[in-house]
Design an enzyme around this catalytic site. Sequence first.
Site, PDB file in Angstrom:
ATOM      1  N   TYR A   1       0.827  -1.200   0.000  1.00 17.69           N
ATOM      2  CA  TYR A   1       0.000   0.000   0.000  1.00 17.69           C
ATOM      3  C   TYR A   1       0.869   1.261   0.000  1.00 17.69           C
ATOM      4  O   TYR A   1       1.618   1.515   0.946  1.00 17.69           O
ATOM      5  CB  TYR A   1      -0.931   0.024   1.215  1.00 17.69           C
ATOM      6  CG  TYR A   1      -1.842  -1.172   1.340  1.00 17.69           C
ATOM      7  CD1 TYR A   1      -2.135  -1.993   0.250  1.00 17.69           C
ATOM      8  CD2 TYR A   1      -2.416  -1.504   2.561  1.00 17.69           C
ATOM      9  CE1 TYR A   1      -2.969  -3.096   0.377  1.00 17.69           C
ATOM     10  CE2 TYR A   1      -3.257  -2.596   2.696  1.00 17.69           C
ATOM     11  CZ  TYR A   1      -3.523  -3.392   1.611  1.00 17.69           C
ATOM     12  OH  TYR A   1      -4.349  -4.480   1.744  1.00 17.69           O
TER      13      TYR A   1
ATOM     14  N   HIS B   1       0.412 -11.892   1.449  1.00 14.94           N
ATOM     15  CA  HIS B   1      -0.585 -11.086   0.750  1.00 14.94           C
ATOM     16  C   HIS B   1      -1.168 -11.813  -0.465  1.00 14.94           C
ATOM     17  O   HIS B   1      -2.351 -11.708  -0.767  1.00 14.94           O
ATOM     18  CB  HIS B   1       0.061  -9.769   0.314  1.00 14.94           C
ATOM     19  CG  HIS B   1      -0.892  -8.656   0.084  1.00 14.94           C
ATOM     20  ND1 HIS B   1      -0.515  -7.334   0.072  1.00 14.94           N
ATOM     21  CD2 HIS B   1      -2.236  -8.644  -0.135  1.00 14.94           C
ATOM     22  CE1 HIS B   1      -1.561  -6.568  -0.154  1.00 14.94           C
ATOM     23  NE2 HIS B   1      -2.620  -7.337  -0.287  1.00 14.94           N
TER      24      HIS B   1
ATOM     25  N   GLY C   1     -17.356   0.637  -1.876  1.00 12.60           N
ATOM     26  CA  GLY C   1     -18.189   1.835  -1.845  1.00 12.60           C
ATOM     27  C   GLY C   1     -19.564   1.658  -2.437  1.00 12.60           C
ATOM     28  O   GLY C   1     -20.454   2.483  -2.190  1.00 12.60           O
ATOM     29  N   PHE C   2     -19.787   0.582  -3.187  1.00 14.15           N
ATOM     30  CA  PHE C   2     -21.064   0.373  -3.859  1.00 14.15           C
ATOM     31  C   PHE C   2     -22.222   0.295  -2.866  1.00 14.15           C
ATOM     32  O   PHE C   2     -23.320   0.789  -3.133  1.00 14.15           O
ATOM     33  CB  PHE C   2     -20.988  -0.905  -4.696  1.00 14.15           C
ATOM     34  CG  PHE C   2     -22.264  -1.262  -5.409  1.00 14.15           C
ATOM     35  CD1 PHE C   2     -22.682  -0.535  -6.512  1.00 14.15           C
ATOM     36  CD2 PHE C   2     -23.041  -2.326  -4.976  1.00 14.15           C
ATOM     37  CE1 PHE C   2     -23.858  -0.867  -7.176  1.00 14.15           C
ATOM     38  CE2 PHE C   2     -24.216  -2.663  -5.636  1.00 14.15           C
ATOM     39  CZ  PHE C   2     -24.633  -1.928  -6.742  1.00 14.15           C
TER      40      PHE C   2
END
Length: 328
Positions: free
Chosen positions: A55, A121, A205-206
């Site tokens: 990130y 990851h 976010g949907f």
Amino acid sequence: MKTRKLGPFDVGEIGLGCMNLSHAYGALRPPEKGAEVIAHAVDLGVTHFDTAALYGFGSNEELVGATLKPHRNKVILASKCGMQGVDGKRVIDGRPATLRETLKASLARLQTDVIDLYYLHRWDKSVPIEDSIGEMSQWVEAGLIRAIGLSEVSAATLRKAHAVHPIAAVQTEYSLWTRNAEIAVLDACADLDVAFVAFSPLARGFLAGRAMDPSAFDERDIRRGMPRFQEPYWSKNVALLPDYHETARDVGCTPAQLTLAWALGKDLHIHVIPGTTSPAHLAENLGASRVVLDQIVFARLDNAINQAIVFGPRYPAATQLEIDTEEF
């Protein structure tokens, strides 16, 4: 906030996914704004913070480490290795020597002597999972990490890894519109007493209840490359939202709280780590811990948005090849 077991730790059932403070969703925010969100999370009782070497190509770990350093003894710090930035590009590399170098850098950026939960990851399919986990198990023995996790793996890979060293947690995308974990991984986690950590529980976010226009996404926003946010799929997916929003109104909570409560209500070994850049949205998300859904609402939600009626794959084809999770 109610707590749940995350490997050997007791943490709040809603953690903070820190990725979007430095990565993936468009224009980068000033570090001080990210620090404000993290500090506010501490003030509100969040005890589980999730980051990764990938990130911001290290900058997110630096942000998280610096902000949480004064609170280190009262939070659980999770990070990840096996996927990172190399010369400006994302690289998956599970070779033990590479993982060792990543751990060394992560410890320095996080300003800590030990990482509580350290995930692989991605499984590098050119390296046996036993080799990567075998290396990481030595770090537990050395006191450099306290527990091992896996991200985006199948039930079969989890079982292979768990046979080498106990796995504390599996982290995978999970929400009403992404149900792949229901094929086998959720059951495998329950069988092995492994915590399941749901990332993107708000469906990127949907399901957060706020207006969204994919055509206005920043050119660096990873959702631009995700089929569900592109036509011809986007318009069809948006048509699923009115019934969902009506259910939230009937329950008396926000849409964001509804989907988080749904995930938490599925099983007690499930955790959620929604991300946000807004202190107000952070407080809203944490309010989901107070929302209790009955079986009628669960059935209503499962019928309203599910894998069979959501349009488009979650990742583009090239990215999907990197993922080990089962697919419908």
